[in-house]
Design an enzyme around this catalytic site. Sequence first.
Site, PDB file in Angstrom:
ATOM      1  N   CYS A 126      41.566  31.497  43.286  1.00 52.25           N
ATOM      2  CA  CYS A 126      40.706  31.245  44.450  1.00 52.25           C
ATOM      3  C   CYS A 126      39.585  30.236  44.211  1.00 52.25           C
ATOM      4  O   CYS A 126      39.510  29.225  44.908  1.00 52.25           O
ATOM      5  CB  CYS A 126      40.075  32.547  44.923  1.00 52.25           C
ATOM      6  SG  CYS A 126      41.170  33.513  45.933  1.00 52.25           S
TER       7      CYS A 126
HETATM    8  C1  UDX Z   1      37.580  35.846  43.473  1.00 45.40           C
HETATM    9  C2  UDX Z   1      36.505  36.424  44.408  1.00 45.40           C
HETATM   10  O1  UDX Z   1      35.700  37.359  43.664  1.00 45.40           O
HETATM   11  C3  UDX Z   1      37.150  37.089  45.613  1.00 45.40           C
HETATM   12  O2  UDX Z   1      36.139  37.548  46.492  1.00 45.40           O
HETATM   13  C4  UDX Z   1      38.044  36.061  46.324  1.00 45.40           C
HETATM   14  O3  UDX Z   1      38.679  36.607  47.450  1.00 45.40           O
HETATM   15  C5  UDX Z   1      39.080  35.507  45.347  1.00 45.40           C
HETATM   16  O4  UDX Z   1      38.415  34.951  44.195  1.00 45.40           O
HETATM   17  P1  UDX Z   1      39.223  36.732  41.570  1.00 45.40           P
HETATM   18  O5  UDX Z   1      39.802  35.354  41.523  1.00 45.40           O
HETATM   19  O6  UDX Z   1      40.127  37.890  41.541  1.00 45.40           O
HETATM   20  O7  UDX Z   1      38.328  36.907  42.902  1.00 45.40           O
HETATM   21  O8  UDX Z   1      38.265  36.815  40.316  1.00 45.40           O
HETATM   22  P2  UDX Z   1      36.775  37.242  39.972  1.00 45.40           P
HETATM   23  O9  UDX Z   1      36.780  38.617  39.433  1.00 45.40           O
HETATM   24  O10 UDX Z   1      35.846  36.957  41.074  1.00 45.40           O
HETATM   25  O11 UDX Z   1      36.488  36.221  38.741  1.00 45.40           O
HETATM   26  C6  UDX Z   1      36.726  34.816  38.879  1.00 45.40           C
HETATM   27  C7  UDX Z   1      36.465  34.069  37.597  1.00 45.40           C
HETATM   28  O12 UDX Z   1      35.069  33.978  37.338  1.00 45.40           O
HETATM   29  C8  UDX Z   1      37.064  34.719  36.338  1.00 45.40           C
HETATM   30  O13 UDX Z   1      37.640  33.705  35.525  1.00 45.40           O
HETATM   31  C9  UDX Z   1      35.876  35.346  35.644  1.00 45.40           C
HETATM   32  O14 UDX Z   1      36.038  35.445  34.248  1.00 45.40           O
HETATM   33  C10 UDX Z   1      34.776  34.358  35.998  1.00 45.40           C
HETATM   34  N1  UDX Z   1      33.419  34.942  35.954  1.00 45.40           N
HETATM   35  C11 UDX Z   1      33.073  35.940  36.817  1.00 45.40           C
HETATM   36  C12 UDX Z   1      32.481  34.430  35.066  1.00 45.40           C
HETATM   37  O15 UDX Z   1      32.759  33.503  34.289  1.00 45.40           O
HETATM   38  N2  UDX Z   1      31.208  34.969  35.069  1.00 45.40           N
HETATM   39  C13 UDX Z   1      30.840  35.958  35.906  1.00 45.40           C
HETATM   40  O16 UDX Z   1      29.675  36.380  35.839  1.00 45.40           O
HETATM   41  C14 UDX Z   1      31.803  36.469  36.805  1.00 45.40           C
END
Ligand code: UDX
Length: 413
Positions: free
Chosen positions: A253
């Site tokens: 996403c």
């Molecule tokens: C995300 C959104 O959270 C969701 O609302 C949307 O509909 C789709 O995209 P998702 O892709 O499942 O969901 O992953 P998410 O848990 O949000 O993490 C995304 C990325 O950010 C991961 O690679 C995670 O490691 C990274 N991340 C997250 C960080 O590097 N630091 C953080 O503090 C949080």
Amino acid sequence: MNICVVGAGYVGMTTAVCFAEMGYKVRIIDIDEKKISKINEGKIPIYEEGMQELLEKNIERIKATNEYDFSEDIVFICVGTPSKEDGKIELKYVLDAVENVSLKIRDKGIIVIKSTVFPGTTEKILKPLIQKYRKNVSVAVNPEFLREGKAIYDFLNPDRIIIGTDNKRSADLLKKLYEPLKAPILLTTLSEAEMIKYASNALLAAKISFSNEIGNLCKILGIDAYNVMKGVGMDHRISPHFLNSGIGFGGSCFPKDLKALYAGSKEMGYEMNLIKAILKINDKQPLRIIKILEKYIEIEGKTIAVLGIAFKPNTDDIRESRSIPVIHELKRRGAIVRLYDPMAMENAKKIFDDIEYCDNVDEAIENADACLILTEWKEFEKIDFSKMRSKIVIEGRRILKNREGIIYEGICW
Ligand code: UDX
């Protein structure tokens, strides 16, 4: 109220099993025959925590078909909108689905767009397409905010439900549909709803890139970035979430949506420089780990254990995983790469055919010259590094509980 869901991917399947759990009858349409027979046999076609249980529990209310043969009045479009070369989204699956549904749906039915589309798409492209076939069919936009791995929980316990419509009847009907969830509902226009999805993901990604910039500077200054962001996140206006620095964000996403927002804005004659910067920071971040590694060893010819290729823990999804550019760079520099990930090995094999795949952490790190921890899997919390040739460990995500006896660095700490 009966519901039809088009697209049996993770958004469509989550939508279908959750509406069934709420008591509605659901029909799923997908062109993939294999997926359809699996669902009808009570097996989910993709893995998502808790989905199998909900499908089995509600199988009486769920029916899947590969033909656009339905009688429901509310049809959710949940097909994919992948990135194109230029960053914009590929709309053809949405156009096909909307056209097929329009040909069949009853008068006064509602076509609800859950697929993520650029603001203005529904009003300017999808609505006229539907009205070409049906004057009495409405269109609505109802974006999803589901996290992979937590999609079922997120669907049933949303922070908010966004319903974009252009008439009161659709708004009332969709409000009623979601009423059992007892979540705050915001009624908007079609384009506002589309923009809320993009703006939400962009702001979350901004928090991560911002934390990474602060983290990179903290590292230079010898300050603990995690303690800093803990303090920052205690301000209720900021919130403690999405402030973890590391190798950046991946997944299906954030990168896709930000690229689409940037490309779309540029086409409109307004270049979103903040979005550009968020993406640029995210692109550069993984390679910082290579720079740190270089301080300790000459990479060429060395054996490097890479732990984790899933874009986040508890998934086998490696789309846009930050481990991918790290592995490419290690290979480019002549390293022997050994990879271990608890769930994502099969997907990794589709991308890399010339790295060593290991069955567990111990196999990956035995006699290795360095170890890079790139996904925060729980099992990476406690690792015995004693069998490494040289005990150089660099973390891209903060997870290790014990750093004694190793030469250790974190990407931002
Ligand atoms: C995300 C959104 O959270 C969701 O609302 C949307 O509909 C789709 O995209 P998702 O892709 O499942 O969901 O992953 P998410 O848990 O949000 O993490 C995304 C990325 O950010 C991961 O690679 C995670 O490691 C990274 N991340 C997250 C960080 O590097 N630091 C953080 O503090 C949080």
